[in-house]
Design a protein around this motif. Structure first.
Motif, PDB file in Angstrom:
ATOM      1  N   LYS A 179       0.753  -1.262  -0.007  1.00 24.35           N
ATOM      2  CA  LYS A 179      -0.141  -0.048   0.036  1.00 24.35           C
ATOM      3  C   LYS A 179       0.847   1.298   0.006  1.00 24.35           C
ATOM      4  CE  LYS A 179      -3.603  -2.312   2.485  1.00 24.35           C
ATOM      5  NZ  LYS A 179      -4.627  -2.214   3.592  1.00 24.35           N
ATOM      6  N   TYR A 180       2.119   1.092   0.454  1.00 27.02           N
ATOM      7  CA  TYR A 180       2.980   2.222   0.710  1.00 27.02           C
ATOM      8  C   TYR A 180       4.103   2.153  -0.458  1.00 27.02           C
ATOM      9  CZ  TYR A 180       0.213   3.077   4.693  1.00 27.02           C
ATOM     10  OH  TYR A 180      -0.624   3.365   5.732  1.00 27.02           O
ATOM     11  N   CYS A 181       4.172   1.517  -1.372  1.00 20.90           N
ATOM     12  CA  CYS A 181       5.350   1.014  -2.343  1.00 20.90           C
ATOM     13  C   CYS A 181       5.289   2.319  -3.395  1.00 20.90           C
ATOM     14  CB  CYS A 181       5.163  -0.323  -3.132  1.00 20.90           C
ATOM     15  SG  CYS A 181       3.793  -0.311  -4.302  1.00 20.90           S
ATOM     16  N   LYS A 182       6.487   2.305  -3.957  1.00 14.33           N
ATOM     17  CA  LYS A 182       6.594   3.148  -5.123  1.00 14.33           C
ATOM     18  C   LYS A 182       6.214   2.252  -6.476  1.00 14.33           C
ATOM     19  CE  LYS A 182       8.503   6.453  -7.739  1.00 14.33           C
ATOM     20  NZ  LYS A 182       8.043   7.943  -7.562  1.00 14.33           N
ATOM     21  N   THR A 183       5.673   3.152  -7.249  1.00 11.17           N
ATOM     22  CA  THR A 183       5.133   2.546  -8.868  1.00 11.17           C
ATOM     23  C   THR A 183       5.983   3.626  -9.763  1.00 11.17           C
ATOM     24  OG1 THR A 183       2.868   2.185  -7.996  1.00 11.17           O
ATOM     25  CG2 THR A 183       3.321   2.367 -10.292  1.00 11.17           C
ATOM     26  N   PHE A 184       6.337   2.631 -10.845  1.00 12.67           N
ATOM     27  CA  PHE A 184       7.029   3.471 -12.041  1.00 12.67           C
ATOM     28  C   PHE A 184       6.732   2.784 -13.253  1.00 12.67           C
ATOM     29  CE2 PHE A 184       9.835  -0.205 -11.011  1.00 12.67           C
ATOM     30  CZ  PHE A 184      10.413  -0.342 -12.194  1.00 12.67           C
ATOM     31  N   LYS A 185       6.962   3.605 -14.261  1.00  6.44           N
ATOM     32  CA  LYS A 185       6.556   3.122 -15.572  1.00  6.44           C
ATOM     33  C   LYS A 185       7.985   3.029 -16.218  1.00  6.44           C
ATOM     34  CE  LYS A 185       4.167   3.919 -19.901  1.00  6.44           C
ATOM     35  NZ  LYS A 185       3.335   4.851 -20.769  1.00  6.44           N
ATOM     36  N   SER A 186       8.162   1.743 -16.568  1.00  6.80           N
ATOM     37  CA  SER A 186       9.627   1.332 -17.101  1.00  6.80           C
ATOM     38  C   SER A 186       9.770   1.618 -18.578  1.00  6.80           C
ATOM     39  CB  SER A 186       9.661  -0.576 -17.178  1.00  6.80           C
ATOM     40  OG  SER A 186      10.655  -0.834 -17.796  1.00  6.80           O
ATOM     41  N   ARG A 187      10.968   2.116 -18.787  1.00  5.91           N
ATOM     42  CA  ARG A 187      11.210   2.484 -20.195  1.00  5.91           C
ATOM     43  C   ARG A 187      11.871   1.183 -21.031  1.00  5.91           C
ATOM     44  NH1 ARG A 187      15.764   7.175 -20.360  1.00  5.91           N
ATOM     45  NH2 ARG A 187      15.199   7.072 -22.734  1.00  5.91           N
ATOM     46  N   SER A 188      12.164   0.084 -20.295  1.00  4.96           N
ATOM     47  CA  SER A 188      12.430  -1.200 -20.697  1.00  4.96           C
ATOM     48  C   SER A 188      11.429  -1.832 -21.612  1.00  4.96           C
ATOM     49  CB  SER A 188      13.064  -2.257 -19.653  1.00  4.96           C
ATOM     50  OG  SER A 188      14.200  -1.448 -19.058  1.00  4.96           O
ATOM     51  N   ASP A 189      10.114  -1.861 -21.038  1.00  4.90           N
ATOM     52  CA  ASP A 189       8.972  -2.854 -21.585  1.00  4.90           C
ATOM     53  C   ASP A 189       7.802  -1.912 -21.554  1.00  4.90           C
ATOM     54  OD1 ASP A 189       8.255  -2.773 -18.878  1.00  4.90           O
ATOM     55  OD2 ASP A 189       8.806  -5.014 -18.737  1.00  4.90           O
ATOM     56  N   GLY A 190       7.938  -0.563 -21.048  1.00  2.51           N
ATOM     57  CA  GLY A 190       6.638   0.196 -21.032  1.00  2.51           C
ATOM     58  C   GLY A 190       5.597  -0.260 -19.963  1.00  2.51           C
ATOM     59  N   ARG A 191       5.858  -1.172 -19.311  1.00  2.00           N
ATOM     60  CA  ARG A 191       4.747  -1.633 -18.349  1.00  2.00           C
ATOM     61  C   ARG A 191       5.107  -1.010 -17.001  1.00  2.00           C
ATOM     62  NH1 ARG A 191       4.524  -8.294 -18.869  1.00  2.00           N
ATOM     63  NH2 ARG A 191       6.729  -7.954 -18.859  1.00  2.00           N
ATOM     64  N   THR A 192       4.092  -0.919 -16.178  1.00  2.00           N
ATOM     65  CA  THR A 192       4.292  -0.336 -14.918  1.00  2.00           C
ATOM     66  C   THR A 192       4.523  -1.263 -13.739  1.00  2.00           C
ATOM     67  OG1 THR A 192       2.829   1.703 -15.421  1.00  2.00           O
ATOM     68  CG2 THR A 192       2.899   1.239 -13.234  1.00  2.00           C
ATOM     69  N   TYR A 193       5.445  -0.938 -12.875  1.00  2.00           N
ATOM     70  CA  TYR A 193       5.745  -1.694 -11.642  1.00  2.00           C
ATOM     71  C   TYR A 193       5.621  -1.324 -10.440  1.00  2.00           C
ATOM     72  CZ  TYR A 193       7.690  -4.717 -15.307  1.00  2.00           C
ATOM     73  OH  TYR A 193       7.872  -5.671 -16.348  1.00  2.00           O
ATOM     74  N   LYS A 194       5.358  -2.270  -9.343  1.00  2.00           N
ATOM     75  CA  LYS A 194       5.474  -1.770  -8.083  1.00  2.00           C
ATOM     76  C   LYS A 194       6.883  -2.346  -7.752  1.00  2.00           C
ATOM     77  CE  LYS A 194       0.427  -2.205  -7.027  1.00  2.00           C
ATOM     78  NZ  LYS A 194      -0.424  -3.004  -6.332  1.00  2.00           N
TER      79      LYS A 194
END
Length: 286
Positions: free
Chosen positions: A219-234
């Motif tokens: 619930k408190y994690c960082k989310t980012f959009k990857s330049r490597s594959d275009g997907r969004t990760y926690k």
């Protein structure tokens, strides 16, 4: 996991521009947990910047867009100040940290929990329940035989090992006040703060926060959009926490390493290093 994706995850967690290098890494796994923990601590204390050895001034401002491209947006790391020995200038004017994935990660201990379901099974680390990160993929960090005592007991599975905790980017005093503590560890500063928290619910415990519950950490994690594959990760850090340094909070499943009011920056950094040790970088599709 793609090393480029893992470096992006480190960038998202730390606020640094982490890029691949061929030589020795400029920062090790412990540096990253230090930076993540100290960023949250000093931000909670009302500071705008964090000074870190060899890096200079690290801005504690959050980017406006949590999924912004971390490389094209203004970097969180300001130009190194004199005497700090910064790590070089990046393409957008900020500093770049070089990490060699071959030495930073330890692929022998990678584990894919994506489709694992533990159900009623119970696991223990240091006589504390270990909630495994089911649904996540873990990139193991190279941390064996890396500490001064030369022992990896802290990383084992027995009763003398350190319990597992998880740390996100937004875990600070808003999670709950310090309330309980083992009697033998009590000190006047802690007891005064705990007593104040009973009469002033807004009072936050002064310290470094984490949780043994990966579901709460998410619930408190960082989310980012990857330049490597275009997907969004926690992304989360999986750590071990020194049981002699860990305190309980009023809120269930929240742990804190209490930082005394009179601690200097150097003492605070040393406290984090002796209290929280990372061993896994966790990724999950958002």
């Amino acid at each position: 996991m793609d090393p480029a994706l893992l470096l992006e995850a480190l960038s998202a967690l730390s606020g640094l521009s982490v890029q691949r290098g061929a030589g020795p890494s400029q920062l090790g796994p412990q540096d990253f947990v230090n930076i993540v923990a100290l960023r949250q601590f000093y931000k909670q204390e009302g500071f705008a910047e964090l000074e870190y050895p060899s890096l200079g001034s690290l801005s504690l401002r959050e980017e406006e867009d949590p999924e912004a491209d971390m490389y094209s947006s203004p970097p969180a790391l300001e130009a190194p100040q004199a005497g700090h020995g910064g790590s070089g200038s990046g393409g957008s004017g900020g500093s770049v940290v070089r990490v060699n994935p071959e030495e930073f990660f330890d692929r022998r201990f990678n584990y894919d929990f994506t489709h694992v379901q533990d159900g009623e099974r119970t696991f223990l680390r240091g006589n504390e329940r270990y909630i495994r990160p089911c649904g996540w993929r873990r990139a193991a960090l190279s941390v064996t035989k890396k500490y001064d005592d030369g022992s990896d007991v802290w990383l084992s599975t027995g009763a003398t090992s350190w319990p597992v905790s998880y740390q996100g980017l937004h875990m600070d005093g808003s999670l709950g006040v310090i309330l309980t503590r083992k009697e033998k560890q009590a000190d006047p500063g802690f007891l005064e703060e705990a007593a104040q928290s009973l009469v002033a619910p807004r009072t936050r415990g002064r310290g470094i926060y984490s949780t043994p519950d990966v579901h709460l950490a998410e619930k408190y994690c960082k989310t980012f959009k990857s330049r490597s594959d275009g997907r969004t990760y926690k992304v989360l850090l999986q750590n071990r926490i020194n049981p002699s340094k860990r305190q309980d909070c009023q809120r269930d499943r929240v742990w804190v390493v209490y930082v005394p009011q009179d601690h200097s920056d150097l003492q605070t950094r040393a406290l984090v290093q002796e209290s929280v040790r990372p061993y896994g970088l966790l990724l999950k599709l958002a």
